[in-house]
Design a protein around this motif. Structure first.
Motif, PDB file in Angstrom:
ATOM      1  N   PRO A 355       0.840  -1.204   0.000  1.00 27.77           N
ATOM      2  CA  PRO A 355       0.000   0.000   0.000  1.00 27.77           C
ATOM      3  C   PRO A 355       0.877   1.256   0.000  1.00 27.77           C
ATOM      4  CG  PRO A 355      -0.576  -1.500   1.807  1.00 27.77           C
ATOM      5  CD  PRO A 355       0.753  -1.918   1.275  1.00 27.77           C
ATOM      6  N   VAL A 356       0.588   2.167  -0.921  1.00 31.80           N
ATOM      7  CA  VAL A 356       1.363   3.406  -1.046  1.00 31.80           C
ATOM      8  C   VAL A 356       0.414   4.587  -0.935  1.00 31.80           C
ATOM      9  CG1 VAL A 356       2.893   4.752  -2.515  1.00 31.80           C
ATOM     10  CG2 VAL A 356       2.939   2.252  -2.626  1.00 31.80           C
ATOM     11  N   ASP A 357       0.618   5.421   0.074  1.00 33.64           N
ATOM     12  CA  ASP A 357      -0.311   6.549   0.176  1.00 33.64           C
ATOM     13  C   ASP A 357       0.402   7.896   0.078  1.00 33.64           C
ATOM     14  OD1 ASP A 357       0.605   6.603   2.938  1.00 33.64           O
ATOM     15  OD2 ASP A 357      -1.089   7.947   3.267  1.00 33.64           O
ATOM     16  N   GLN A 358      -0.347   8.893  -0.356  1.00 34.31           N
ATOM     17  CA  GLN A 358       0.162  10.255  -0.499  1.00 34.31           C
ATOM     18  C   GLN A 358       0.086  10.902   0.883  1.00 34.31           C
ATOM     19  OE1 GLN A 358       1.300  11.959  -3.084  1.00 34.31           O
ATOM     20  NE2 GLN A 358       0.437  11.141  -4.989  1.00 34.31           N
ATOM     21  N   ALA A 359       1.257  11.176   1.463  1.00 34.87           N
ATOM     22  CA  ALA A 359       1.289  11.686   2.825  1.00 34.87           C
ATOM     23  C   ALA A 359       0.596  13.044   2.935  1.00 34.87           C
ATOM     24  CB  ALA A 359       2.737  11.789   3.296  1.00 34.87           C
ATOM     25  N   GLN A 360      -0.381  13.124   3.808  1.00 39.27           N
ATOM     26  CA  GLN A 360      -1.094  14.380   4.150  1.00 39.27           C
ATOM     27  C   GLN A 360      -1.466  15.195   2.922  1.00 39.27           C
ATOM     28  OE1 GLN A 360       2.280  16.093   5.915  1.00 39.27           O
ATOM     29  NE2 GLN A 360       2.639  14.353   7.211  1.00 39.27           N
ATOM     30  N   ILE A 361      -1.942  14.535   1.877  1.00 36.96           N
ATOM     31  CA  ILE A 361      -2.120  15.268   0.614  1.00 36.96           C
ATOM     32  C   ILE A 361      -3.145  16.396   0.718  1.00 36.96           C
ATOM     33  CG2 ILE A 361      -3.759  13.588  -0.340  1.00 36.96           C
ATOM     34  CD1 ILE A 361      -2.420  14.272  -3.101  1.00 36.96           C
ATOM     35  N   ASP A 548      -7.373   0.606  -4.778  1.00 33.90           N
ATOM     36  CA  ASP A 548      -6.964   1.975  -4.454  1.00 33.90           C
ATOM     37  C   ASP A 548      -8.049   2.632  -3.633  1.00 33.90           C
ATOM     38  OD1 ASP A 548      -8.536   2.204  -7.147  1.00 33.90           O
ATOM     39  OD2 ASP A 548      -8.546   4.209  -6.281  1.00 33.90           O
ATOM     40  N   ILE A 549      -7.671   3.580  -2.809  1.00 28.34           N
ATOM     41  CA  ILE A 549      -8.651   4.313  -1.990  1.00 28.34           C
ATOM     42  C   ILE A 549      -8.253   5.776  -1.912  1.00 28.34           C
ATOM     43  CG2 ILE A 549      -9.965   4.283   0.161  1.00 28.34           C
ATOM     44  CD1 ILE A 549      -8.086   1.745   0.699  1.00 28.34           C
ATOM     45  N   TYR A 550      -8.851   6.602  -2.723  1.00 30.18           N
ATOM     46  CA  TYR A 550      -8.716   8.067  -2.680  1.00 30.18           C
ATOM     47  C   TYR A 550      -7.281   8.597  -2.826  1.00 30.18           C
ATOM     48  CZ  TYR A 550     -13.389   7.414  -0.839  1.00 30.18           C
ATOM     49  OH  TYR A 550     -14.675   7.028  -0.665  1.00 30.18           O
ATOM     50  N   ASP A 551      -6.408   8.269  -1.872  1.00 32.50           N
ATOM     51  CA  ASP A 551      -5.036   8.774  -1.977  1.00 32.50           C
ATOM     52  C   ASP A 551      -4.045   7.635  -1.802  1.00 32.50           C
ATOM     53  OD1 ASP A 551      -5.305   8.194   0.658  1.00 32.50           O
ATOM     54  OD2 ASP A 551      -4.490  10.054   1.406  1.00 32.50           O
ATOM     55  N   GLU A 552      -4.513   6.426  -2.034  1.00 32.11           N
ATOM     56  CA  GLU A 552      -3.673   5.260  -1.808  1.00 32.11           C
ATOM     57  C   GLU A 552      -3.811   4.274  -2.955  1.00 32.11           C
ATOM     58  OE1 GLU A 552      -4.125   3.458   2.082  1.00 32.11           O
ATOM     59  OE2 GLU A 552      -3.797   1.460   1.285  1.00 32.11           O
ATOM     60  N   ASN A 553      -2.683   3.741  -3.419  1.00 32.47           N
ATOM     61  CA  ASN A 553      -2.697   2.657  -4.401  1.00 32.47           C
ATOM     62  C   ASN A 553      -2.070   1.439  -3.746  1.00 32.47           C
ATOM     63  OD1 ASN A 553      -3.807   3.884  -6.816  1.00 32.47           O
ATOM     64  ND2 ASN A 553      -1.939   5.116  -6.873  1.00 32.47           N
ATOM     65  N   VAL A 554      -2.686   0.281  -3.952  1.00 26.31           N
ATOM     66  CA  VAL A 554      -2.124  -0.952  -3.412  1.00 26.31           C
ATOM     67  C   VAL A 554      -1.465  -1.713  -4.565  1.00 26.31           C
ATOM     68  CG1 VAL A 554      -2.613  -3.096  -2.199  1.00 26.31           C
ATOM     69  CG2 VAL A 554      -3.918  -1.037  -1.636  1.00 26.31           C
ATOM     70  N   PHE A 555      -0.160  -1.864  -4.485  1.00 28.71           N
ATOM     71  CA  PHE A 555       0.588  -2.575  -5.525  1.00 28.71           C
ATOM     72  C   PHE A 555       0.770  -4.025  -5.101  1.00 28.71           C
ATOM     73  CE2 PHE A 555       2.120   0.902  -8.253  1.00 28.71           C
ATOM     74  CZ  PHE A 555       1.887   2.005  -7.446  1.00 28.71           C
ATOM     75  N   GLU A 556       0.072  -4.922  -5.764  1.00 28.67           N
ATOM     76  CA  GLU A 556       0.290  -6.345  -5.498  1.00 28.67           C
ATOM     77  C   GLU A 556       1.556  -6.744  -6.256  1.00 28.67           C
ATOM     78  OE1 GLU A 556      -2.790 -10.000  -4.945  1.00 28.67           O
ATOM     79  OE2 GLU A 556      -2.666  -9.200  -6.963  1.00 28.67           O
ATOM     80  N   THR A 557       2.555  -7.223  -5.501  1.00 31.00           N
ATOM     81  CA  THR A 557       3.892  -7.409  -6.068  1.00 31.00           C
ATOM     82  C   THR A 557       4.418  -8.805  -5.796  1.00 31.00           C
ATOM     83  OG1 THR A 557       4.305  -5.070  -5.597  1.00 31.00           O
ATOM     84  CG2 THR A 557       6.226  -6.433  -6.091  1.00 31.00           C
ATOM     85  N   HIS A 558       4.964  -9.429  -6.824  1.00 27.86           N
ATOM     86  CA  HIS A 558       5.493 -10.792  -6.640  1.00 27.86           C
ATOM     87  C   HIS A 558       6.761 -10.743  -5.799  1.00 27.86           C
ATOM     88  CE1 HIS A 558       6.866 -14.886  -7.607  1.00 27.86           C
ATOM     89  NE2 HIS A 558       5.574 -15.120  -7.783  1.00 27.86           N
ATOM     90  N   LYS A 559       6.876 -11.734  -4.911  1.00 28.91           N
ATOM     91  CA  LYS A 559       8.008 -11.733  -3.978  1.00 28.91           C
ATOM     92  C   LYS A 559       9.343 -11.740  -4.700  1.00 28.91           C
ATOM     93  CE  LYS A 559       5.556 -13.813  -0.094  1.00 28.91           C
ATOM     94  NZ  LYS A 559       5.151 -15.078   0.516  1.00 28.91           N
ATOM     95  N   SER A 560       9.409 -12.430  -5.834  1.00 27.58           N
ATOM     96  CA  SER A 560      10.690 -12.494  -6.560  1.00 27.58           C
ATOM     97  C   SER A 560      11.094 -11.117  -7.063  1.00 27.58           C
ATOM     98  CB  SER A 560      10.592 -13.475  -7.725  1.00 27.58           C
ATOM     99  OG  SER A 560       9.632 -13.015  -8.665  1.00 27.58           O
ATOM    100  N   LEU A 561      10.112 -10.330  -7.468  1.00 26.25           N
ATOM    101  CA  LEU A 561      10.424  -8.975  -7.932  1.00 26.25           C
ATOM    102  C   LEU A 561      10.838  -8.091  -6.754  1.00 26.25           C
ATOM    103  CD1 LEU A 561      10.479  -6.951 -10.278  1.00 26.25           C
ATOM    104  CD2 LEU A 561       8.098  -6.442  -9.806  1.00 26.25           C
ATOM    105  N   LEU A 562      10.108  -8.264  -5.645  1.00 24.48           N
ATOM    106  CA  LEU A 562      10.406  -7.470  -4.448  1.00 24.48           C
ATOM    107  C   LEU A 562      11.845  -7.694  -3.991  1.00 24.48           C
ATOM    108  CD1 LEU A 562       9.027  -5.672  -2.190  1.00 24.48           C
ATOM    109  CD2 LEU A 562       8.768  -7.791  -0.910  1.00 24.48           C
TER     110      LEU A 562
END
Length: 607
Positions: A355-361, A548-562
């Motif tokens: 989950p990646v959110d825009q801090a205090q946007i 995603d929720i308003y100011d947040e995107n959830v990136f589903e990421t494969h462990k091998s890529l991570l």
DNA sequence: ATCATCACG
DNA sequence: ACGTACGTGATGATG
């Protein structure tokens, strides 16, 4: 006849039957294609079989046919789930988006409503069609002559509307840019919905058990015949039987029994009967949520919500069936019986959720729009700075200060600083309590409302509130200033130059439209840029946004890529795609988290 | 259908 | 005349 060699505008619509797009149970029955010949609209109506199938496939593979749909996300999802190929360079238009962009406060953006209001186009066919649907007909069972007329109308209307509305969008460079982003955002959103998010089966079962037990435990406090969900019965219990003096009232003037009221009442006496009502509401709603999700999941346990990319009048996205934008997350000041429902969602096997959110946007955008120079300087000095600290400082001062830098002011600053160093836990609690203060004041919240948000009495926050207003006067007057602008212009332009109409009766909500609208645009542009990055590098299979929720995107990421050596660079690049937009001058900041087991248990991403 | 309520941002 | 934080979706009760 359509000319395959010539670039031309066409309208395009499917008639389908079956429910649940992403369970691949929707079949195409027929389709229509509208076009213009010698100044007249012509419509081709075909069944999707035999020769009709081939004609459609040729049409879809030819990029000379510009395709206008009304709600193109639906058409896209049908094409993709039925694995029907279409040309990758296809130019799309969406008349629903056109209407939403030009008339954001309209009561309806449905095809029949717009065509009726703008052209007087009859709605009789739509009325009859709805009657057939209500009576349980599917399109293949509807009388053929009626369906033909209905499809012809569906071929004509998008062309009429596009010819009327599109020029107004095209001629304004800013609006045009926003519109093209909306079209790209629909492509992204369709893919996002198709990925969907996985239900955590074990956690669903476990939570249901806890909730049912909790609900059963409440029974002992109440008479057997009392329905805890009935506000009418509760009203009688509170204000007649228990003879409590009403303090709050509903919109219709009835004495209220809502959570806020109950919390105020329990300040005097901790009656389990009162608190039990809040617990009942929290638990029964949570239980209903889980049960609904279990019904909606597909055969792989995936939930595919429907996300409207531009539905709200502010330009915000919204989510239905199920709504994943309002899931209870964690304990909060006003959340006495939290049910961490995000536990019910998990990454696919082999993946993690980021989950990646825009801090205090919102607060950042208010500061920028209001031109609160002290804070802009504070932020430009270091983009990572925490704006809520300023609020904590204001609320730490013992009296209302006289001028910035006087003894009262300096002592407050010192108290806040010491608290942060010496008692980080208490500081953190205080900080999250005051988190909503800044933008609530910016949107026009008064002392009473603020007290409610902070779960305090007005006299307890009087000094802090006044200090905030005195220290950050532009934020404090932002709502009033914007209201004056709305009254003069009927609306407001976002930072991207998109005009949002505001209901004149609610001109004071203009500040909200400006900020929410600008934040939504940032959010949607970031999504498109990330989507294109994944497509270009062909690894959306390994990393994609699935919620995603308003100011947040959830990136589903494969462990091998991570774990790969290239991940830090990818993360860095994605952050830039979401943070750096030419039109936004105030620094933005993305914060990455990682959830390995479920969406609720997350920590800061260390990479 | 409308109201009251409540979750998210 | 006055002063308002806002806009979403889902649900159960009610008339």
């Amino acid at each position: 006849m359509l000319n395959p060699k010539k670039l031309q505008l066409t309208s395009f619509d499917f008639e389908t039957y079956g429910l649940d797009v992403y369970n691949r149970k929707i079949k195409i029955f027929s389709y229509c294609i509208g076009y213009i010949e010698n100044g007249k609209i012509k419509v081709i109506v075909k069944k999707y079989s035999g020769e009709g199938k081939k004609i459609l496939h040729d049409y879809l593979m030819n990029p000379n046919y510009v395709k206008i749909a009304h709600n193109m996300k639906y058409e896209l999802s049908i094409l993709k789930t039925n694995k029907i190929p279409f040309h990758k360079d296809t130019l799309w238009h969406d008349t629903m988006i056109e209407s939403q962009m030009l008339f954001n406060t309209r009561h309806s953006h449905s095809l029949d409503s717009i065509a009726y209001d703008f052209f007087g186009f009859t709605r009789n066919l739509d009325k009859k069609f709805k009657e057939f649907m209500k009576a349980g007909y599917t399109v293949d069972k509807i009388p053929a002559d009626f369906l033909y007329k209905y499809q012809v109308a569906d071929g004509i209307r998008p062309l009429l509307i596009h010819y009327l509305l599109f020029p107004d969008i095209y001629k304004d460079r800013n609006l045009r840019e926003c519109y093209y982003n909306e079209i790209e955002n629909i492509k992204f959103t369709q893919q996002e919905e198709q990925f969907g998010i996985k239900l955590h089966q074990e956690n669903c079962t476990a939570m249901k058990k806890v909730l049912m037990k909790g609900l059963a435990g409440l029974k002992k406090y109440y008479r057997e015949d009392l329905n805890l969900n009935s506000s009418k019965q509760l009203r009688k219990l509170f204000y007649e039987d228990l003879k409590i003096k009403p303090i709050n009232f509903t919109a219709k003037g009835e004495p209220s029994t809502d959570k806020n009221t109950i919390m105020q009442l329990t300040k005097e006496s901790k009656d389990p009967m009162l608190l039990g009502i809040i617990k009942n509401r929290s638990y029964s709603a949570a239980l209903a949520n889980i049960q609904k999700w279990e019904i909606l999941q597909d055969r792989f346990g995936i939930i595919h919500p429907n996300i409207n990319t531009n539905w709200a009048r502010t330009g915000r996205r919204s989510c239905t069936n199920p709504n994943l934008y309002n899931i209870n997350s964690k304990a909060a000041l006003l959340n006495l019986f939290p049910v961490p429902l995000r536990r019910c969602f998990e990454p696919r096997a082999g993946f993690v959720l980021l989950p990646v959110d825009q801090a205090q946007i919102e607060l950042r955008l208010i500061i920028d729009a209001a031109q609160e120079m002290e804070v802009i300087a504070y932020l430009l000095d270091d983009p990572d700075r925490d704006l809520h600290h300023l609020t904590v400082e204001c609320f730490s001062m013992k009296k209302i200060f006289n001028f910035i830098g006087d003894d009262i002011f300096n002592e407050g600053v010192k108290i806040a600083k010491n608290l942060k160093i010496n008692n980080p836990k208490l500081y953190s609690t205080m900080r999250s309590a005051y988190k909503n203060t800044g933008f609530a004041i910016g949107y026009g919240a008064g002392l009473e409302k603020l007290a409610q948000i902070l779960n305090k009495k007005p006299n307890e926050i009087y000094i802090g509130y006044n200090n905030f207003v005195k220290r950050l006067p532009k934020i404090a007057s932002f709502s009033k200033d914007t209201t004056a602008h709305i009254e003069e212009h009927g609306g407001i332009k976002t930072a991207f130059g998109r005009f949002l109409h505001v209901d004149p009766a609610k001109a004071y909500s203009g500040a909200n439209y400006l900020i929410q609208g600008t934040a939504a645009e940032i959010h949607k542009r970031g999504q498109v840029r990330c989507f294109k990055f994944f497509e270009k590098n062909k690894f959306s299979k390994w990393m994609h946004i699935n919620l995603d929720i308003y100011d947040e995107n959830v990136f589903e990421t494969h462990k091998s890529l991570l774990k790969s050596s290239e991940f830090p660079a990818i993360k860095n690049h994605l952050s830039k795609l979401m943070e750096n937009l030419d039109r936004i001058k105030i620094p933005l900041k993305c914060e990455w988290q990682i959830a390995e087991n479920n969406w609720n248990e997350k920590k800061d991403l260390a990479i």
